[in-house]
Scaffold this motif. Structure first.
Motif, PDB file in Angstrom:
ATOM      1  N   PRO A  36       0.815  -1.218   0.000  1.00  0.00           N
ATOM      2  CA  PRO A  36       0.000   0.000   0.000  1.00  0.00           C
ATOM      3  C   PRO A  36       0.848   1.268   0.000  1.00  0.00           C
ATOM      4  CG  PRO A  36      -0.036  -1.063   2.135  1.00  0.00           C
ATOM      5  CD  PRO A  36       0.652  -2.034   1.222  1.00  0.00           C
ATOM      6  N   HIS A  37       2.149   1.210   0.523  1.00  0.00           N
ATOM      7  CA  HIS A  37       2.982   2.403   0.547  1.00  0.00           C
ATOM      8  C   HIS A  37       3.909   2.475  -0.653  1.00  0.00           C
ATOM      9  CE1 HIS A  37       5.472  -0.792   2.142  1.00  0.00           C
ATOM     10  NE2 HIS A  37       6.555  -0.024   1.917  1.00  0.00           N
ATOM     11  N   GLN A  38       3.615   1.658  -1.715  1.00  0.00           N
ATOM     12  CA  GLN A  38       4.487   1.580  -2.878  1.00  0.00           C
ATOM     13  C   GLN A  38       3.683   1.897  -4.137  1.00  0.00           C
ATOM     14  OE1 GLN A  38       5.753  -2.491  -2.517  1.00  0.00           O
ATOM     15  NE2 GLN A  38       7.678  -1.925  -1.454  1.00  0.00           N
ATOM     16  N   CYS A  87       7.566  -7.049 -16.456  1.00  0.00           N
ATOM     17  CA  CYS A  87       7.070  -6.237 -15.347  1.00  0.00           C
ATOM     18  C   CYS A  87       8.156  -5.323 -14.812  1.00  0.00           C
ATOM     19  CB  CYS A  87       6.552  -7.125 -14.206  1.00  0.00           C
ATOM     20  SG  CYS A  87       5.042  -8.003 -14.663  1.00  0.00           S
ATOM     21  N   GLY A  88       7.677  -4.198 -14.198  1.00  0.00           N
ATOM     22  CA  GLY A  88       8.591  -3.281 -13.567  1.00  0.00           C
ATOM     23  C   GLY A  88       8.832  -3.666 -12.121  1.00  0.00           C
ATOM     24  N   SER A  89       8.990  -2.658 -11.209  1.00  0.00           N
ATOM     25  CA  SER A  89       9.274  -2.911  -9.807  1.00  0.00           C
ATOM     26  C   SER A  89       8.450  -1.965  -8.962  1.00  0.00           C
ATOM     27  CB  SER A  89      10.768  -2.729  -9.507  1.00  0.00           C
ATOM     28  OG  SER A  89      11.156  -1.407  -9.816  1.00  0.00           O
ATOM     29  N   CYS A  90       8.338  -2.319  -7.638  1.00  0.00           N
ATOM     30  CA  CYS A  90       7.606  -1.501  -6.685  1.00  0.00           C
ATOM     31  C   CYS A  90       8.577  -0.552  -6.009  1.00  0.00           C
ATOM     32  CB  CYS A  90       6.922  -2.381  -5.637  1.00  0.00           C
ATOM     33  SG  CYS A  90       5.614  -3.431  -6.340  1.00  0.00           S
ATOM     34  N   LYS A  91       8.209   0.748  -5.923  1.00  0.00           N
ATOM     35  CA  LYS A  91       9.062   1.780  -5.363  1.00  0.00           C
ATOM     36  C   LYS A  91       8.352   2.420  -4.194  1.00  0.00           C
ATOM     37  CE  LYS A  91      11.497   6.026  -6.561  1.00  0.00           C
ATOM     38  NZ  LYS A  91      11.786   6.997  -7.623  1.00  0.00           N
ATOM     39  N   ASN A  92       9.068   2.526  -3.024  1.00  0.00           N
ATOM     40  CA  ASN A  92       8.489   3.123  -1.828  1.00  0.00           C
ATOM     41  C   ASN A  92       8.254   4.606  -2.060  1.00  0.00           C
ATOM     42  OD1 ASN A  92       8.683   0.673  -0.536  1.00  0.00           O
ATOM     43  ND2 ASN A  92      10.610   1.138   0.472  1.00  0.00           N
ATOM     44  N   VAL A  93       7.079   5.061  -1.666  1.00  0.00           N
ATOM     45  CA  VAL A  93       6.775   6.497  -1.703  1.00  0.00           C
ATOM     46  C   VAL A  93       6.693   7.051  -0.297  1.00  0.00           C
ATOM     47  CG1 VAL A  93       5.635   6.379  -3.928  1.00  0.00           C
ATOM     48  CG2 VAL A  93       4.316   6.008  -1.851  1.00  0.00           C
ATOM     49  N   SER A  94       6.641   6.171   0.720  1.00  0.00           N
ATOM     50  CA  SER A  94       6.635   6.582   2.126  1.00  0.00           C
ATOM     51  C   SER A  94       7.337   5.519   2.929  1.00  0.00           C
ATOM     52  CB  SER A  94       5.201   6.805   2.642  1.00  0.00           C
ATOM     53  OG  SER A  94       4.455   5.604   2.545  1.00  0.00           O
ATOM     54  N   ALA A 124      17.195   7.136  -4.751  1.00  0.00           N
ATOM     55  CA  ALA A 124      16.921   6.708  -6.126  1.00  0.00           C
ATOM     56  C   ALA A 124      16.101   5.440  -6.167  1.00  0.00           C
ATOM     57  CB  ALA A 124      18.246   6.509  -6.875  1.00  0.00           C
ATOM     58  N   VAL A 125      16.159   4.604  -5.121  1.00  0.00           N
ATOM     59  CA  VAL A 125      15.400   3.352  -5.102  1.00  0.00           C
ATOM     60  C   VAL A 125      14.113   3.511  -4.311  1.00  0.00           C
ATOM     61  CG1 VAL A 125      17.467   1.970  -5.388  1.00  0.00           C
ATOM     62  CG2 VAL A 125      16.713   2.568  -3.085  1.00  0.00           C
ATOM     63  N   GLY A 126      13.830   4.716  -3.823  1.00  0.00           N
ATOM     64  CA  GLY A 126      12.610   4.948  -3.059  1.00  0.00           C
ATOM     65  C   GLY A 126      12.935   5.516  -1.695  1.00  0.00           C
ATOM     66  N   ALA A 127      11.857   5.630  -0.836  1.00  0.00           N
ATOM     67  CA  ALA A 127      12.027   6.174   0.509  1.00  0.00           C
ATOM     68  C   ALA A 127      12.587   5.101   1.427  1.00  0.00           C
ATOM     69  CB  ALA A 127      10.692   6.699   1.037  1.00  0.00           C
TER      70      ALA A 127
END
Length: 952
Positions: free
Chosen positions: A745-747, A759-766, A798-801
């Motif tokens: 849910p935070h990605q 497919c791509g990848s999941c990136k943290n936004v929080s 660069a890889v997310g939060a």
């Protein structure tokens, strides 16, 4: 003979006498029987003593007990009386005056040969090969130096010859002798026949303080205060130095002539006392006694051989000739070849020098050898002299001593150039041999003059002198009547008297007089100039007009083209030149054109000296074709390389047949329909061995395609390796993947940038953080919080939060000190740190004011530990070095007051800050142990003596 007894009748008889010679410690006993019989007397009746009869200087008859006894003193000598064999040193010397028991010893005699071979005092030898000054003999108060310099080369033995770097030969000889004593410095130049004493020319003979120098006409005779006698021969350049050892002391000699001690092994002694024994060290010995040199080139003449390892057959063959046999008993050929020939390169190339050295040694034994011939090793003598062997006289007969000349015999014989018969030497130091009538006068330059002879005594003027019969020289006036007058035949010539430098009478010559010439100069115009010439048949000048280019007006040269060159031209009646541009010759030929071509010129070269031509093709000029084609064929023209006109032939026109247009995934293939249409091929379209996706995308067998369609679905199309019977293309396998189902849910989902990855990848936004109670919280990027004295930051990368954790660092704090100073303990940073509040120090007095909301001063700066000197135990490290144990290091630590107060005087806030600083420093030294090279070093650093709060 005296006696008191009556005469006794005695009888003369003879009897062989056997003599036994008592050997010296260095010799073996020698018993010899005399080859002759000595007469002595035997009594016929008893004698009455005292009675004696002397037979000779050593034998005597003595009456003893009524009988006559023979007493021979020569039979009872205390030492060996035979003469030793001195070989290279010459005849031995008699060192006592006893005629019955003579005592002999080999002389200390050093000989310098004309080829610069040196035989030392005790019979060793060494060879010089470079110019320079060498110490021959060195005594405590006396030094004898010989100078070797370049001399004129000849075939005589006056110099050593060697090959020069330029390919010629150069000569070296012993040219000068320098004798230095405590009072005098004598320099003798043998070639110039000059002698100086203390740098001033000296007249010979010279004798001062046991120093004696004389020129006998044949040689220089020199006696030095140190006991060295020198004979230096003019003709051959050989020098013989003989050292007479003082009777009361043994003075050592040093130098190239060696040590005079009877031991040849130590003659090659260096100045430091080291004895040279190896042949390879001869250069070191020569360099050690060389005091001056002017030639940098080094030469060598020794190879270090002897007759044991080298070939001496040539040497022995030369010395066994009949002329040298009388000397074999004195100087053994085998020994001489072994020590002189085998190790000397010079002797092998110049055999005459070797034989001259052998004869010179034989002459010191008084052995006369006449060996030179006009065609075999001749001794070149100066004009007026001739070669003579075995000369025994010391002095030559000269014009000076001719009235009282007596022949004196020298120590040993020599070979020499003597005056021819009927002539004598002019002076002892003069090279001229003259008849006795020319001994009457001598001019100012030392030349002999005969009675009646006249000469000019001035080098630049005229001073005529005449030699009279009584030997006087008188001045005379020149007689110039006999000077011939030349015949002057040329026009304008007359006789002129010219007095040349050094002449007594003027010389009459023919000279030109221009004033008696009557020719006038002609006028010249039109750019011509007047030229004056002279003829060998006339002194008067000849005038003519010649063109003068310098009188012509200046003409500027035109600028010629590149294919032209500039020339100067002059007309037949013109004197001045003009310029003209001339074309160079054309070397390129005009081309020959073939059928259908026309000759054309390059328009860019029409103004050139050599226009460029070329052939241009015009097909309209080609002849018509004579080829006729059958029905169904057409006439075709084909270009021929290198020709203008085409070639004609008949052929089918297959390119007119149409080819089908194929769709995507189809290819055109050739098919045979069996029709005889000129054999032209037919084409049709058929499906290729590929996969066709959605009618537009072509995939090869084994290839894959990733493509997105509706939503987040990703399709992967894979081309198989077999055909689909329904479509005719290769079959395809299609799969789909939902890429959004894997993210939290935070990605957020990000597509892949790789075309081969679906497919791509999941990136943290929080950031998600789990508390101690198990609950999870979400933190936006850029937010921070503290939990259990740990600071957490949600950082955007660069890889997310991501969450970064760091501990809260609090300054040292002492509760007791704070309360004792009247402060109040307060906490901050969510209770993680404590500080002391209520303590303040200001540098000036202010009235109480109401606190404002200013936060320029950090809360709690005056709280906590006060500034003081504290000790810390630590291990000091520097590069690869460290202390073996922890070291107590002092530093300043603690709190100091700071504040921001509004100052009404300056109408602004005043900021004050004190720092915990050192009050004095001291330097400490600590020993560090280095592990790299296992060494110990001292490390110096500074530490405070005390600490206090000080204004910054």
């Amino acid at each position: 003979m005296t006696t008191t007894a009556p005469p006794t009748t005695i009888e003369l008889t003879t009897e062989p006498i056997t003599t036994e010679i008592t050997p010296s410690p260095d010799t073996s006993p020698v018993t010899e029987e005399a080859t002759t019989t000595h007469p002595f007397l035997l009594p016929t009746t008893p004698c009455t003593p005292p009675f004696s009869y002397r037979i000779d200087d050593c034998a005597e008859l003595i009456c003893f007990n009524g009988e006559l006894l023979l007493h021979n003193s020569s039979l009872h000598c205390r030492y060996n009386t035979t003469q030793p064999q001195c070989s290279l040193l010459g005849m031995p010397l008699l060192i006592n005056t006893d005629p019955c028991c003579p005592q002999w010893q080999c002389p200390c005699r050093c000989t310098v040969m004309s080829d610069l071979r040196v035989i030392t005092f005790d019979g060793n030898n060494v060879a010089l090969y470079d110019n320079g000054s060498y110490i021959l003999v060195n005594l405590p108060r006396e030094t004898i130096i010989g100078t070797v310099e370049k001399c004129p080369t000849s075939q005589s033995v006056n110099s050593i010859r060697r090959t020069s770097p330029t390919g010629g030969t150069s000569g070296l000889c012993l040219k000068k002798l320098n004798i230095t004593t405590s009072s005098y410095r004598i320099i003798i130049n043998r070639l110039d026949r000059k002698v100086t004493v203390n740098y001033r020319p000296a007249r010979l003979p010279f004798s001062r303080h046991a120093l004696y120098v004389e020129d006998t006409g044949s040689m220089y005779l020199i006696h030095t205060p140190g006991g060295v006698s020198i004979q230096w021969y003019h003709s051959t350049g050989i020098m013989v130095l003989q050292y007479i050892t003082p009777h009361n002391a043994s003075v050592p000699t040093r130098g190239l002539c060696g040590c005079c001690d009877g031991n040849p092994e130590d003659d090659l002694r260096l100045p430091n006392g080291t004895v040279v024994r190896e042949v390879g060290d001869m250069v070191l010995f020569l360099q050690a006694w060389r005091v001056h040199t002017t030639d940098e080139t080094e030469h060598t003449r020794r190879v270090g051989d002897n007759c044991t390892i080298g070939d001496c057959s040539t040497c022995l063959s030369m010395l066994h000739q009949r002329a040298f046999i009388p000397c074999h008993s004195k100087v053994s050929p085998e020994q001489f070849c072994d020590i002189m020939w085998a190790g000397d390169l010079h002797y092998k190339d110049h055999q005459c020098d070797f034989l001259a050295a052998y004869v010179a040694v034989c002459y010191t034994h008084q052995v006369c050898i006449s060996w030179r011939r006009h065609n075999f090793c001749p001794l070149r003598c100066p004009p007026g002299k001739e070669y003579q062997p075995c000369v025994s006289t010391c002095a030559s007969r000269t014009c000076v001593n001719r009235e009282y000349y007596e022949e004196t015999t020298c120590s040993f014989i020599r070979e020499e150039c003597v005056c021819r018969s009927g002539t004598i030497l002019h002076r002892a130091d003069s090279p001229y041999c003259v008849t006795e009538d020319r001994c009457v006068c001598t001019d100012n330059e030392g030349n002999p003059r005969a009675p009646g002879e006249e000469w000019n005594g001035s080098a630049r003027g005229c001073c005529l002198y005449r030699c009279m019969e009584n030997g006087s020289v008188v001045a005379v006036e020149p007689d110039c009547h006999s000077v011939p007058t030349p015949l002057c035949e040329r026009e304008g010539e007359y006789v002129l008297d010219v007095l040349e430098e050094g002449a007594c009478c003027p010389k009459k010559i023919c000279e030109c007089n221009m004033t008696i010439c009557d020719s006038d100069a002609p006028p010249c115009d039109n750019g011509n100039r007047l030229v004056i010439g002279y003829s060998a048949l006339s002194c008067c000048p000849e005038y003519r007009c010649e063109c003068d280019p310098m009188a012509c007006p200046p003409v500027s040269a035109p600028n010629c083209r590149e294919d032209q060159f500039l020339v100067e031209v002059r007309g037949s009646k013109s004197c001045c030149y003009s310029y003209l541009c001339v074309c160079e010759s054309c070397i390129e030929p005009i081309p020959t054109c073939s059928n259908g071509e026309i000759l054309a010129v390059d328009l860019n070269t029409t103004n050139s000296c050599c226009p460029q031509y070329h052939c241009v093709c015009d097909v309209n000029l080609c002849p018509e074709s004579s080829v006729t084609c059958a029905p169904g064929l057409s006439l075709v023209q084909t270009a021929v390389p290198g020709h203008c006109c085409p070639r004609h032939h008949c052929e089918c026109q297959c390119e007119d047949s149409s080819s089908p247009i194929c769709q995507v995934g189809e290819v055109s293939v050739e098919v045979s329909d069996g029709s005889p249409n000129c054999g032209c091929p037919q084409h049709t379209c058929q499906k290729d061995e590929v996969c066709l996706f959605q009618g537009v995308t072509v995939l090869g067998p084994g290839q894959s395609l990733v493509q997105y369609f509706e939503g987040e679905l990703c399709y992967t199309v894979h081309c198989l390796h077999h055909r689909d019977p329904h479509s005719g293309f290769y079959a395809m396998e299609i799969t789909s993947v939902n890429c959004t189902q894997k993210c939290g849910p935070h990605q957020v989902y990000t597509t892949s940038t790789d075309p081969q990855v679906c497919c791509g990848s999941c990136k943290n936004v929080s950031c998600t953080f789990t508390n101690e109670n198990g609950t999870t919280e979400l933190f936006a990027a850029g937010s921070s919080w503290v939990e259990n004295c740990t600071r957490y930051d949600c950082m955007e990368t660069a890889v997310g939060a991501v969450i970064l954790a760091s501990g809260v660092v609090c300054p040292p704090f002492n509760d007791t000190e704070c309360i004792q100073n009247g402060g109040v303990v307060q906490s901050y940073v969510d209770g993680c740190c404590r500080t002391c509040a209520g303590v303040g120090v200001l540098p000036f007095t202010v009235n109480p004011v109401t606190p404002t909301g200013s936060t320029n001063c950090d809360t709690g700066k005056e709280d906590g530990k006060t500034c003081k000197r504290v000790a810390i135990r630590t291990t000091i490290r520097k590069d690869d070095c460290r202390s073996n144990a922890p070291v107590t290091v002092y530093s300043c630590d603690g709190k100091c007051p700071s504040a921001t107060i509004f100052n009404f005087n300056i109408n602004s806030h005043a900021r004050f800050c004190k720092c915990c600083r050192e009050s004095g420093l001291q330097t400490r030294s600590v020993t560090l142990y280095c592990s790299r090279n296992a060494t110990v070093v001292d490390y110096n650093f500074q530490e405070p003596l005390d600490c206090s709060c000080q204004w910054n």
